[in-house]
Design a protein around this motif. Sequence first.
Motif, short mmCIF file in Angstrom:
data_model
loop_
_atom_site.label_atom_id
_atom_site.label_comp_id
_atom_site.label_asym_id
_atom_site.label_seq_id
_atom_site.Cartn_x
_atom_site.Cartn_y
_atom_site.Cartn_z
N GLY A 1 51.65 13.13 31.55
CA GLY A 1 51.26 12.76 32.91
C GLY A 1 51.62 13.75 33.99
O GLY A 1 51.63 13.41 35.17
N ARG A 2 51.90 15.00 33.62
CA ARG A 2 52.22 16.02 34.64
C ARG A 2 51.04 16.13 35.63
O ARG A 2 49.88 16.21 35.25
CB ARG A 2 52.47 17.37 33.96
N ALA A 3 51.35 16.17 36.93
CA ALA A 3 50.32 16.17 37.97
C ALA A 3 49.91 17.59 38.36
O ALA A 3 50.71 18.52 38.36
CB ALA A 3 50.82 15.42 39.20
N SER A 4 48.62 17.72 38.71
CA SER A 4 48.11 19.00 39.20
C SER A 4 47.19 18.75 40.39
O SER A 4 46.33 17.86 40.35
CB SER A 4 47.34 19.73 38.09
N ALA A 5 47.39 19.52 41.46
CA ALA A 5 46.51 19.47 42.62
C ALA A 5 45.31 20.36 42.34
O ALA A 5 45.48 21.56 42.08
CB ALA A 5 47.26 19.94 43.86
N GLU A 6 44.12 19.79 42.39
CA GLU A 6 42.90 20.52 42.06
C GLU A 6 42.14 20.86 43.33
O GLU A 6 41.90 20.00 44.18
CB GLU A 6 42.04 19.71 41.11
N PHE A 7 41.73 22.14 43.44
CA PHE A 7 41.09 22.64 44.65
C PHE A 7 39.66 23.12 44.36
O PHE A 7 39.31 23.40 43.22
CB PHE A 7 41.88 23.82 45.22
N TYR A 8 38.90 23.21 45.43
CA TYR A 8 37.57 23.84 45.39
C TYR A 8 37.62 25.07 46.26
O TYR A 8 38.08 25.02 47.41
CB TYR A 8 36.53 22.85 45.91
N VAL A 9 37.17 26.22 45.71
CA VAL A 9 37.20 27.50 46.42
C VAL A 9 35.88 28.22 46.21
O VAL A 9 35.42 28.35 45.06
CB VAL A 9 38.37 28.39 45.93
N ARG A 10 35.27 28.67 47.29
CA ARG A 10 34.06 29.49 47.18
C ARG A 10 34.43 30.96 47.10
O ARG A 10 35.42 31.41 47.70
CB ARG A 10 33.15 29.27 48.40
N CYS A 11 33.62 31.72 46.37
CA CYS A 11 33.81 33.17 46.23
C CYS A 11 32.56 33.88 46.71
O CYS A 11 31.44 33.48 46.37
CB CYS A 11 34.10 33.52 44.77
N LYS A 12 32.72 34.94 47.49
CA LYS A 12 31.58 35.68 48.02
C LYS A 12 30.91 36.55 46.96
O LYS A 12 29.80 37.05 47.18
CB LYS A 12 32.04 36.57 49.18
N LEU A 13 31.57 36.74 45.82
CA LEU A 13 31.04 37.60 44.78
C LEU A 13 30.13 36.82 43.84
O LEU A 13 30.30 35.61 43.64
CB LEU A 13 32.18 38.22 43.98
N THR A 14 29.18 37.51 43.22
CA THR A 14 28.34 36.89 42.19
C THR A 14 29.12 36.82 40.88
O THR A 14 30.18 37.45 40.73
CB THR A 14 27.07 37.71 41.96
N SER A 15 28.60 36.07 39.92
CA SER A 15 29.28 35.96 38.63
C SER A 15 29.41 37.31 37.95
O SER A 15 30.43 37.60 37.32
CB SER A 15 28.54 34.96 37.73
N GLU A 16 28.40 38.16 38.07
CA GLU A 16 28.49 39.48 37.43
C GLU A 16 29.54 40.34 38.12
O GLU A 16 30.29 41.07 37.45
CB GLU A 16 27.14 40.18 37.46
N GLU A 17 29.63 40.25 39.44
CA GLU A 17 30.67 41.00 40.15
C GLU A 17 32.06 40.49 39.78
O GLU A 17 32.99 41.28 39.61
CB GLU A 17 30.45 40.86 41.66
N VAL A 18 32.19 39.17 39.62
CA VAL A 18 33.47 38.61 39.19
C VAL A 18 33.80 39.07 37.78
O VAL A 18 34.94 39.43 37.48
CB VAL A 18 33.44 37.07 39.27
N ARG A 19 32.80 39.09 36.90
CA ARG A 19 33.02 39.53 35.52
C ARG A 19 33.54 40.97 35.49
O ARG A 19 34.49 41.28 34.75
CB ARG A 19 31.73 39.44 34.71
N GLN A 20 32.93 41.84 36.27
CA GLN A 20 33.36 43.24 36.28
C GLN A 20 34.79 43.37 36.79
O GLN A 20 35.59 44.16 36.26
CB GLN A 20 32.41 44.08 37.14
N ARG A 21 35.15 42.57 37.80
CA ARG A 21 36.53 42.59 38.29
C ARG A 21 37.50 42.08 37.22
O ARG A 21 38.57 42.64 37.03
CB ARG A 21 36.64 41.71 39.55
N TYR A 22 37.09 41.02 36.53
CA TYR A 22 37.95 40.44 35.49
C TYR A 22 38.20 41.45 34.37
O TYR A 22 39.32 41.56 33.85
CB TYR A 22 37.29 39.19 34.92
N LEU A 23 37.17 42.19 33.99
CA LEU A 23 37.30 43.16 32.89
C LEU A 23 38.25 44.29 33.24
O LEU A 23 38.87 44.88 32.35
CB LEU A 23 35.92 43.71 32.52
N ILE A 24 38.39 44.60 34.52
CA ILE A 24 39.36 45.60 34.94
C ILE A 24 40.78 45.11 34.67
O ILE A 24 41.65 45.86 34.25
CB ILE A 24 39.18 45.95 36.44
N GLY A 25 40.98 43.81 34.91
CA GLY A 25 42.27 43.19 34.62
C GLY A 25 43.17 43.11 35.83
O GLY A 25 43.30 44.07 36.60
N GLY A 26 43.79 41.94 35.99
CA GLY A 26 44.73 41.72 37.09
C GLY A 26 46.15 41.56 36.59
O GLY A 26 46.43 41.73 35.39
#
Length: 290
Positions: free
Chosen positions: A216-241
Amino acid sequence: MDPDISIMFQCPFMGELTQDKVQVEISPTYNRRVLRGHEQKIEDIWQQRRQEKPWLFDGAKFRFHSAKLENGTLTLRLGLTCYKDYLGTNWSAEATLLQQQGLADFDDSQAYLAEPLGVGAMLHTADNCFVFLRRSDQVAEAAGQVDIPGGHPEPKATVKDVPEESIQLEHLVGVLVVQELFSSILGEIRDEVNVPLESLSRPVLLGIARNNKSAGRASAEFYVRCKLTSEEVRQRYLIGGPEAQESTNIIFMKREDVLMLEENANGWRELCPSAKGGVKLYSLVCPQLD
């Protein structure tokens, strides 16, 4: 409702709970109750988990107790806990017994559990997709499952010049805790998906879901918009954070498919409870955020 999750609070349909509509009440009353016979077991579990995964580290967390919505303002009742206690209570093999004892002693099934508050984000791209991540085998829970970006707000981010192991409730200031709650989810998105903060909207709180796989551990769930397209997000993800090691793959899903995901047995089964909670709350609230 999926037995893996339960919804304890949701924002009104198409409503918005932004940072200015959330406050916290901090009190030792909201800390975990100590059960003498279990405290050594917590230490033993921690030592065992550290042997298995030496990269794990303890740290202060906000303990979620309850929430109340009144006159349009959500009040979160919080105490302090730590990651070690989380593994030794919520993830203990005796978690169900601890819940039963909590009910018997305090009429509160969560009284003896650490209950660190988590955060998760339904991240919506510019081309109407939502972002999911395949969790790495190195993470402490839900390894290999599909999740949404998320983590924990950190008490240490709200205090200055106080060592993390020395943080006490009196060091916490309510407005700074709320600020950390909302900013932490943006930081988790940045670190896990590798998208810049300036591409993200202000977070809107959808509600709070309980992960019944972790007692029963609780989590606050949010909604966030991103200005990037899915392909732009994918390319950023592949670089790695900074937290790229926590996942092995990025997955995009169209909004209409997300809204039907609970009816897709195979897709729903792949989600870990935190992702299920986020998807469920998004489908219940359907926020309209430009």
